[in-house]
Design a protein around this motif. Structure first.
Motif, PDB file in Angstrom:
ATOM      1  N   ALA A  44       0.888  -1.167   0.000  1.00 16.56           N
ATOM      2  CA  ALA A  44       0.000   0.000   0.000  1.00 16.56           C
ATOM      3  C   ALA A  44       0.916   1.204   0.000  1.00 16.56           C
ATOM      4  CB  ALA A  44      -0.910  -0.009   1.225  1.00 16.56           C
ATOM      5  N   HIS A  45       1.112   1.810  -1.155  1.00 22.96           N
ATOM      6  CA  HIS A  45       2.186   2.783  -1.334  1.00 22.96           C
ATOM      7  C   HIS A  45       1.743   4.239  -1.237  1.00 22.96           C
ATOM      8  CE1 HIS A  45       4.463  -0.696  -2.467  1.00 22.96           C
ATOM      9  NE2 HIS A  45       3.716  -0.919  -3.526  1.00 22.96           N
ATOM     10  N   ASP A  46       0.554   4.545  -1.739  1.00 25.29           N
ATOM     11  CA  ASP A  46       0.074   5.924  -1.773  1.00 25.29           C
ATOM     12  C   ASP A  46      -1.374   5.977  -1.304  1.00 25.29           C
ATOM     13  OD1 ASP A  46       2.368   7.338  -3.132  1.00 25.29           O
ATOM     14  OD2 ASP A  46       1.892   5.863  -4.683  1.00 25.29           O
ATOM     15  N   VAL A  47      -1.810   7.169  -0.928  1.00 24.82           N
ATOM     16  CA  VAL A  47      -3.205   7.361  -0.543  1.00 24.82           C
ATOM     17  C   VAL A  47      -4.105   7.095  -1.747  1.00 24.82           C
ATOM     18  CG1 VAL A  47      -4.925   9.031   0.268  1.00 24.82           C
ATOM     19  CG2 VAL A  47      -2.600   9.066   1.210  1.00 24.82           C
ATOM     20  N   GLN A  48      -5.202   6.393  -1.512  1.00 26.08           N
ATOM     21  CA  GLN A  48      -6.226   6.184  -2.523  1.00 26.08           C
ATOM     22  C   GLN A  48      -7.490   6.934  -2.093  1.00 26.08           C
ATOM     23  OE1 GLN A  48      -5.613   4.598  -5.465  1.00 26.08           O
ATOM     24  NE2 GLN A  48      -3.513   4.474  -4.674  1.00 26.08           N
ATOM     25  N   ALA A  49      -8.020   7.760  -2.993  1.00 24.14           N
ATOM     26  CA  ALA A  49      -9.183   8.567  -2.634  1.00 24.14           C
ATOM     27  C   ALA A  49     -10.394   7.710  -2.295  1.00 24.14           C
ATOM     28  CB  ALA A  49      -9.518   9.530  -3.771  1.00 24.14           C
ATOM     29  N   ALA A  50     -10.476   6.507  -2.852  1.00 22.93           N
ATOM     30  CA  ALA A  50     -11.586   5.617  -2.516  1.00 22.93           C
ATOM     31  C   ALA A  50     -11.579   5.296  -1.032  1.00 22.93           C
ATOM     32  CB  ALA A  50     -11.518   4.342  -3.348  1.00 22.93           C
ATOM     33  N   SER A  51     -10.389   5.083  -0.465  1.00 24.64           N
ATOM     34  CA  SER A  51     -10.271   4.807   0.970  1.00 24.64           C
ATOM     35  C   SER A  51     -10.515   6.065   1.789  1.00 24.64           C
ATOM     36  CB  SER A  51      -8.890   4.220   1.284  1.00 24.64           C
ATOM     37  OG  SER A  51      -8.720   2.988   0.611  1.00 24.64           O
ATOM     38  N   LEU A  52     -10.063   7.216   1.282  1.00 23.72           N
ATOM     39  CA  LEU A  52     -10.340   8.495   1.941  1.00 23.72           C
ATOM     40  C   LEU A  52     -11.846   8.745   1.986  1.00 23.72           C
ATOM     41  CD1 LEU A  52      -9.233  11.204   3.112  1.00 23.72           C
ATOM     42  CD2 LEU A  52      -9.289  12.078   0.761  1.00 23.72           C
ATOM     43  N   ALA A  53     -12.535   8.453   0.892  1.00 28.60           N
ATOM     44  CA  ALA A  53     -13.986   8.636   0.846  1.00 28.60           C
ATOM     45  C   ALA A  53     -14.688   7.705   1.822  1.00 28.60           C
ATOM     46  CB  ALA A  53     -14.495   8.399  -0.569  1.00 28.60           C
ATOM     47  N   LEU A  54     -14.251   6.453   1.859  1.00 26.55           N
ATOM     48  CA  LEU A  54     -14.839   5.481   2.783  1.00 26.55           C
ATOM     49  C   LEU A  54     -14.670   5.926   4.226  1.00 26.55           C
ATOM     50  CD1 LEU A  54     -16.014   2.682   3.510  1.00 26.55           C
ATOM     51  CD2 LEU A  54     -13.683   1.767   3.275  1.00 26.55           C
ATOM     52  N   LEU A  55     -13.456   6.347   4.580  1.00 24.68           N
ATOM     53  CA  LEU A  55     -13.189   6.797   5.939  1.00 24.68           C
ATOM     54  C   LEU A  55     -13.959   8.075   6.251  1.00 24.68           C
ATOM     55  CD1 LEU A  55     -11.632   6.437   8.575  1.00 24.68           C
ATOM     56  CD2 LEU A  55      -9.704   7.648   7.525  1.00 24.68           C
ATOM     57  N   GLY A  56     -13.954   9.021   5.323  1.00 25.69           N
ATOM     58  CA  GLY A  56     -14.685  10.266   5.542  1.00 25.69           C
ATOM     59  C   GLY A  56     -16.167  10.035   5.738  1.00 25.69           C
ATOM     60  N   GLU A  57     -16.751   9.165   4.930  1.00 28.22           N
ATOM     61  CA  GLU A  57     -18.175   8.847   5.066  1.00 28.22           C
ATOM     62  C   GLU A  57     -18.467   8.259   6.443  1.00 28.22           C
ATOM     63  OE1 GLU A  57     -21.138   6.623   2.083  1.00 28.22           O
ATOM     64  OE2 GLU A  57     -19.751   5.250   3.119  1.00 28.22           O
ATOM     65  N   SER A  58     -17.620   7.333   6.894  1.00 33.77           N
ATOM     66  CA  SER A  58     -17.822   6.707   8.199  1.00 33.77           C
ATOM     67  C   SER A  58     -17.727   7.718   9.325  1.00 33.77           C
ATOM     68  CB  SER A  58     -16.784   5.594   8.396  1.00 33.77           C
ATOM     69  OG  SER A  58     -16.890   5.021   9.678  1.00 33.77           O
ATOM     70  N   LEU A  59     -16.747   8.611   9.262  1.00 33.23           N
ATOM     71  CA  LEU A  59     -16.566   9.612  10.311  1.00 33.23           C
ATOM     72  C   LEU A  59     -17.717  10.613  10.330  1.00 33.23           C
ATOM     73  CD1 LEU A  59     -12.730  10.219   9.856  1.00 33.23           C
ATOM     74  CD2 LEU A  59     -13.835   9.008  11.749  1.00 33.23           C
ATOM     75  N   LEU A  60     -18.185  10.996   9.164  1.00 30.86           N
ATOM     76  CA  LEU A  60     -19.316  11.924   9.098  1.00 30.86           C
ATOM     77  C   LEU A  60     -20.582  11.275   9.661  1.00 30.86           C
ATOM     78  CD1 LEU A  60     -18.744  13.553   5.597  1.00 30.86           C
ATOM     79  CD2 LEU A  60     -18.585  14.683   7.828  1.00 30.86           C
ATOM     80  N   GLN A  61     -20.800  10.020   9.339  1.00 30.04           N
ATOM     81  CA  GLN A  61     -21.974   9.325   9.856  1.00 30.04           C
ATOM     82  C   GLN A  61     -21.915   9.168  11.368  1.00 30.04           C
ATOM     83  OE1 GLN A  61     -21.975   5.735   7.498  1.00 30.04           O
ATOM     84  NE2 GLN A  61     -23.157   6.677   5.840  1.00 30.04           N
ATOM     85  N   ALA A  62     -20.689   9.132  11.906  1.00 34.01           N
ATOM     86  CA  ALA A  62     -20.509   9.037  13.357  1.00 34.01           C
ATOM     87  C   ALA A  62     -20.595  10.396  14.040  1.00 34.01           C
ATOM     88  CB  ALA A  62     -19.176   8.371  13.676  1.00 34.01           C
ATOM     89  N   GLY A  63     -20.784  11.463  13.265  1.00 38.42           N
ATOM     90  CA  GLY A  63     -20.907  12.797  13.827  1.00 38.42           C
ATOM     91  C   GLY A  63     -19.599  13.461  14.171  1.00 38.42           C
ATOM     92  N   GLU A  64     -18.491  12.976  13.604  1.00 35.04           N
ATOM     93  CA  GLU A  64     -17.175  13.556  13.893  1.00 35.04           C
ATOM     94  C   GLU A  64     -17.039  14.925  13.228  1.00 35.04           C
ATOM     95  OE1 GLU A  64     -14.420  12.229  15.459  1.00 35.04           O
ATOM     96  OE2 GLU A  64     -15.001  10.151  15.814  1.00 35.04           O
ATOM     97  N   ALA A  65     -16.361  15.840  13.912  1.00 29.80           N
ATOM     98  CA  ALA A  65     -15.989  17.118  13.316  1.00 29.80           C
ATOM     99  C   ALA A  65     -14.721  16.913  12.503  1.00 29.80           C
ATOM    100  CB  ALA A  65     -15.767  18.167  14.389  1.00 29.80           C
ATOM    101  N   LEU A  66     -14.725  17.348  11.257  1.00 25.30           N
ATOM    102  CA  LEU A  66     -13.602  17.107  10.354  1.00 25.30           C
ATOM    103  C   LEU A  66     -13.136  18.426   9.742  1.00 25.30           C
ATOM    104  CD1 LEU A  66     -15.001  13.951   8.492  1.00 25.30           C
ATOM    105  CD2 LEU A  66     -13.480  14.002  10.491  1.00 25.30           C
ATOM    106  N   PRO A  67     -12.445  19.252  10.512  1.00 24.14           N
ATOM    107  CA  PRO A  67     -11.988  20.532   9.969  1.00 24.14           C
ATOM    108  C   PRO A  67     -10.905  20.352   8.915  1.00 24.14           C
ATOM    109  CG  PRO A  67     -11.039  20.154  12.136  1.00 24.14           C
ATOM    110  CD  PRO A  67     -12.030  19.046  11.918  1.00 24.14           C
ATOM    111  N   VAL A  68     -10.857  21.282   7.986  1.00 26.54           N
ATOM    112  CA  VAL A  68      -9.794  21.294   6.983  1.00 26.54           C
ATOM    113  C   VAL A  68      -8.610  22.034   7.598  1.00 26.54           C
ATOM    114  CG1 VAL A  68      -9.125  22.023   4.665  1.00 26.54           C
ATOM    115  CG2 VAL A  68     -11.462  21.241   5.106  1.00 26.54           C
ATOM    116  N   GLU A  69      -7.612  21.278   8.029  1.00 25.86           N
ATOM    117  CA  GLU A  69      -6.432  21.838   8.699  1.00 25.86           C
ATOM    118  C   GLU A  69      -5.184  21.213   8.084  1.00 25.86           C
ATOM    119  OE1 GLU A  69      -7.031  20.962  12.821  1.00 25.86           O
ATOM    120  OE2 GLU A  69      -8.437  22.614  13.116  1.00 25.86           O
ATOM    121  N   PRO A  70      -4.579  21.862   7.092  1.00 27.38           N
ATOM    122  CA  PRO A  70      -3.415  21.277   6.424  1.00 27.38           C
ATOM    123  C   PRO A  70      -2.304  20.925   7.405  1.00 27.38           C
ATOM    124  CG  PRO A  70      -4.181  23.227   5.272  1.00 27.38           C
ATOM    125  CD  PRO A  70      -4.935  23.182   6.561  1.00 27.38           C
TER     126      PRO A  70
END
Length: 224
Positions: A181-207
């Motif tokens: 697993a060499h680089d970030v895959q957006a499919a996995s980012l989307a899966l994780l983001g969807e799960s966190l949003l459904q759990a009510g997590e705050a996800l600020p954009v903080e580089p």
């Protein structure tokens, strides 16, 4: 929910759509061409899924850590898209997204994610395969904050862990247990983001730059 995910923190410029029965992704490997590829990839994903920008309800961007210029491209693109549409934009640690793929390979126990930070350094964090699952796959849990260091400065017992990211390819003598697993895959980012949003997590954009960019103004260089 139809979620657009974008990550440009690694050598992969990667975009995905997820939700409403859609799973579409597109990725290009180019460590220097983030700005040239990201918008066409968004258009490709929308076209493949037969969706319009107006169908997207949420945007998730990878917060990094990553090299300044490349990381900024994905965050700015996602933020501008969201603002133009009047929809929320969220940020997720890019190492966490890569850990999703790594956890599926490890199955159980601790592991490491180490990506290329250039300057002979890596961005890294330690993880374990946590309780529960993520759409049927093992769910990773981060044990340390993201950091940037020279590989040799990491404790030997940490470097000995199974390791995802470009670190093992760049420093095979220091990361002997490479994971495919060499680089970030957006499919996995989307899966994780969807799960966190459904759990009510705050996800600020903080580089997560973790260090100052190579190009600095005179005033910036004078800062401690």
């Amino acid at each position: 929910m139809l979620l657009l995910a974008i990550d440009t923190s690694t050598s992969a410029i990667t975009v995905a759509l997820r939700g409403d029965g859609i799973a579409s992704s597109a990725t290009v490997l180019d460590a220097r061409g983030h700005s040239e590829h990201v918008s066409p990839l968004v258009q490709r994903c929308l076209g493949t899924a037969h969706r319009e920008p107006s169908d997207v309800t949420h945007v998730v961007v990878g917060n990094g850590p990553g090299p300044f210029t490349g990381l900024r491209v994905g965050i700015v693109t996602g933020t501008v898209f969201a603002h133009a549409r009047g929809i929320p934009v969220h940020g997720v640690c890019s190492l966490d997204a890569l850990a999703v793929d790594a956890a599926a390979l490890v199955g159980e126990g601790d592991f490491l994610v180490a990506t290329d930070a250039r300057r002979k350094e890596v961005y890294w964090a330690r993880y374990t395969v946590g309780d529960g699952d993520l759409a049927g796959a093992p769910r990773p849990r981060r044990l340390t904050d993201p950091a940037v260091d020279r590989p040799a400065d990491l404790p030997e017992e940490v470097r000995a862990l199974p390791t995802a990211g470009r670190g093992p390819a760049l420093y095979p003598e220091l990361f002997p247990r490479a994971l495919a697993a060499h680089d970030v895959q957006a499919a996995s980012l989307a899966l994780l983001g969807e799960s966190l949003l459904q759990a009510g997590e705050a996800l600020p954009v903080e580089p997560l730059y973790l260090r100052r960019p190579d190009a600095l103004t005179t005033a910036e260089r004078a800062r401690p």
